[in-house]
Design a protein around this motif. Structure first.
Motif, PDB file in Angstrom:
ATOM      1  N   LEU A  83      -4.421   3.647   4.325  1.00 42.72           N
ATOM      2  CA  LEU A  83      -4.020   5.065   4.429  1.00 42.72           C
ATOM      3  C   LEU A  83      -3.433   5.557   3.115  1.00 42.72           C
ATOM      4  N   ALA A  84      -3.657   6.960   2.759  1.00 43.77           N
ATOM      5  CA  ALA A  84      -3.104   7.755   1.843  1.00 43.77           C
ATOM      6  C   ALA A  84      -3.461   7.086   0.455  1.00 43.77           C
ATOM      7  N   GLY A  85      -4.991   7.019   0.472  1.00 45.02           N
ATOM      8  CA  GLY A  85      -5.279   6.592  -0.814  1.00 45.02           C
ATOM      9  C   GLY A  85      -5.709   5.202  -0.713  1.00 45.02           C
ATOM     10  N   GLY A  86      -5.391   4.487   0.269  1.00 43.24           N
ATOM     11  CA  GLY A  86      -5.935   2.934   0.371  1.00 43.24           C
ATOM     12  C   GLY A  86      -5.401   2.059  -0.512  1.00 43.24           C
TER      13      GLY A  86
ATOM     14  N   ALA B 223       3.384  13.136   2.299  1.00 46.38           N
ATOM     15  CA  ALA B 223       4.790  12.974   2.779  1.00 46.38           C
ATOM     16  C   ALA B 223       5.443  14.375   2.934  1.00 46.38           C
ATOM     17  N   ALA B 224       5.238  15.171   2.054  1.00 44.50           N
ATOM     18  CA  ALA B 224       5.894  16.527   2.104  1.00 44.50           C
ATOM     19  C   ALA B 224       4.968  17.493   3.094  1.00 44.50           C
ATOM     20  N   LEU B 225       3.757  17.227   3.501  1.00 45.13           N
ATOM     21  CA  LEU B 225       3.204  17.851   4.243  1.00 45.13           C
ATOM     22  C   LEU B 225       3.102  17.356   5.649  1.00 45.13           C
ATOM     23  N   GLY B 226       3.884  16.164   5.888  1.00 42.32           N
ATOM     24  CA  GLY B 226       3.816  15.499   7.300  1.00 42.32           C
ATOM     25  C   GLY B 226       2.639  14.778   7.690  1.00 42.32           C
ATOM     26  N   LEU B 227       2.000  14.558   6.731  1.00 43.25           N
ATOM     27  CA  LEU B 227       0.551  13.671   7.099  1.00 43.25           C
ATOM     28  C   LEU B 227       0.830  12.417   6.986  1.00 43.25           C
ATOM     29  N   THR B 228      -0.003  11.662   7.694  1.00 39.49           N
ATOM     30  CA  THR B 228       0.030  10.270   7.427  1.00 39.49           C
ATOM     31  C   THR B 228      -1.315   9.482   6.846  1.00 39.49           C
ATOM     32  N   THR B 229      -2.382  10.567   6.729  1.00 34.66           N
ATOM     33  CA  THR B 229      -3.823   9.981   6.124  1.00 34.66           C
ATOM     34  C   THR B 229      -3.980  10.975   5.278  1.00 34.66           C
ATOM     35  N   LEU B 230      -4.644  10.628   4.092  1.00 35.76           N
ATOM     36  CA  LEU B 230      -5.382  11.516   3.205  1.00 35.76           C
ATOM     37  C   LEU B 230      -6.980  11.245   3.105  1.00 35.76           C
ATOM     38  N   SER B 231      -7.246   9.970   3.597  1.00 35.53           N
ATOM     39  CA  SER B 231      -8.843  10.069   3.553  1.00 35.53           C
ATOM     40  C   SER B 231      -9.031   8.868   4.979  1.00 35.53           C
ATOM     41  N   PRO B 232     -10.269   8.817   5.085  1.00 38.40           N
ATOM     42  CA  PRO B 232     -10.604   8.069   6.178  1.00 38.40           C
ATOM     43  C   PRO B 232     -10.199   6.581   6.164  1.00 38.40           C
TER      44      PRO B 232
END
Length: 341
Positions: free
Chosen positions: A49-52, A20-29
């Motif tokens: 998303l974001a860890g599943g 969230a701080a980086l403005g991302l929606t996903t951290l993994s496929p």
């Protein structure tokens, strides 16, 4: 709300905060959604998303047949896969069963039922899977609006990473599924919502945070909130089937999908049969619709704004709209063949 969380939960929470701080929606496929006739073992859509969302995977597997057993394991601090193998009638009427983080609650075959009770996720709850259950009959005869009760089927406040899949909700007072107060990374798939007034609400917040996927659900004999999505950052609805509304004579409050507040909603390849106001949007919201079929419908079909691109968020399997009625009728709700684990 538990004071001690699993290491996995703390790690996932930190990663989500970083994203969230980086403005991302996903951290993994993300996980590709499986076709509805082959229920997947892992979450898809925003819950992937974001860890599943894995629920109680890796924790102890238990089978429960009583309210006391369900309450004990659902509220525990450690991960559990909880197999519900009976009809559990909650006492007192409308009682909450608190579900803590890192839990899977899954019906065994089609035998798992919660009657006149609610599964309740408190603020801060994370990583929950609820599958293959019937949740029913908390309605009070003669109390159609349910303004003086709060007997939901499932209610969550400020929860994240939740997958609601292959359940049947029937005759609930008031909401069958309420996703509230900035809950995030949610997927609601292949459920059957039936015989209800206030069916499926999202919001109860002025913040625009919630990201939710809603696919392959059947709304039948329901009046409103199918769903109502208020102030969702992203709401992706695809391959849903809406038919046989309850009280279609109400010119305002019998409706299908509603993009409210500042929601960005995308609807794809859904099927609306004899539905009043199939989809609508507030002037402040956005709604993009493509590929859906409308049969014998009346009223609003709003579409304006650009909303968002779901395929930039995750991968998913999109069925043709014409195939939706047969697929959803057969494969939504509890399935005897569903195994988890």
């Amino acid at each position: 709300m538990h004071l001690h969380r699993s290491k996995r939960h703390r790690t996932r929470t930190a990663l989500v905060a970083l994203a969230a701080a980086l403005g991302l929606t996903t951290l993994s496929p993300s996980a590709q959604a499986a076709p509805i006739d082959r229920p997947a073992a892992t979450a898809h859509g925003f819950a992937s998303l974001a860890g599943g969302t894995t629920g109680g995977a890796g924790g102890r597997v238990v089978t429960v047949t009583t309210q006391a057993e369900l309450e004990k394991y659902a509220a525990a601090e450690e991960p559990y896969v909880i197999r519900v193998a009976a009809t559990i009638t909650a006492e007192p009427f409308g009682a909450n069963v608190v579900v803590a983080s890192d839990k899977t609650i899954v019906g065994v075959g089609t035998r798992g039922e919660l009657v006149q009770g609610e599964l309740h996720l408190n603020p801060g709850t994370s990583n929950v899977v609820i599958r293959n259950l019937t949740i029913r009959d908390s309605a009070i005869e003669g109390n159609w609006d349910c303004k003086d009760t709060d007997f939901d089927g499932i209610q969550m406040d400020t929860a994240d990473h939740v997958w609601i899949d292959h359940n049947r909700f029937s005759n609930i007072c008031d909401g069958q599924l309420d996703i509230r107060k900035d809950s995030d990374y949610i997927t609601v798939s292949a459920n059957r919502f039936e015989n209800n007034n206030k069916t499926f609400g999202i919001g109860w917040t002025t913040n625009v945070i919630t990201k939710i996927t809603i696919d392959h659900n059947w709304f039948t004999g329901t009046k409103q909130r199918n769903p109502s999505a208020d102030n969702c950052r992203y709401a992706h609805l695809y391959n849903n089937y809406l038919t046989a509304q309850n009280d279609p004579g109400d010119p305002v409050w019998t409706y299908g999908n509603w993009s409210r507040g500042r929601t960005e909603m995308v609807i794809e390849n859904s099927y609306y049969d004899s539905v009043q106001h199939p989809y609508q949007a507030d002037a402040t919201a956005e709604l993009v619709q493509r590929g859906s079929i409308l049969k014998n419908t009346t009223g609003r079909t709003d579409a304006w704004g650009d909303a968002f691109d779901p395929r930039a968020q995750y991968r998913y399997h999109l069925d043709p709209a014409a195939a939706v009625p047969a697929l959803v009728k057969k494969f939504s709700g509890p399935q005897a063949s569903l195994r988890n684990p």
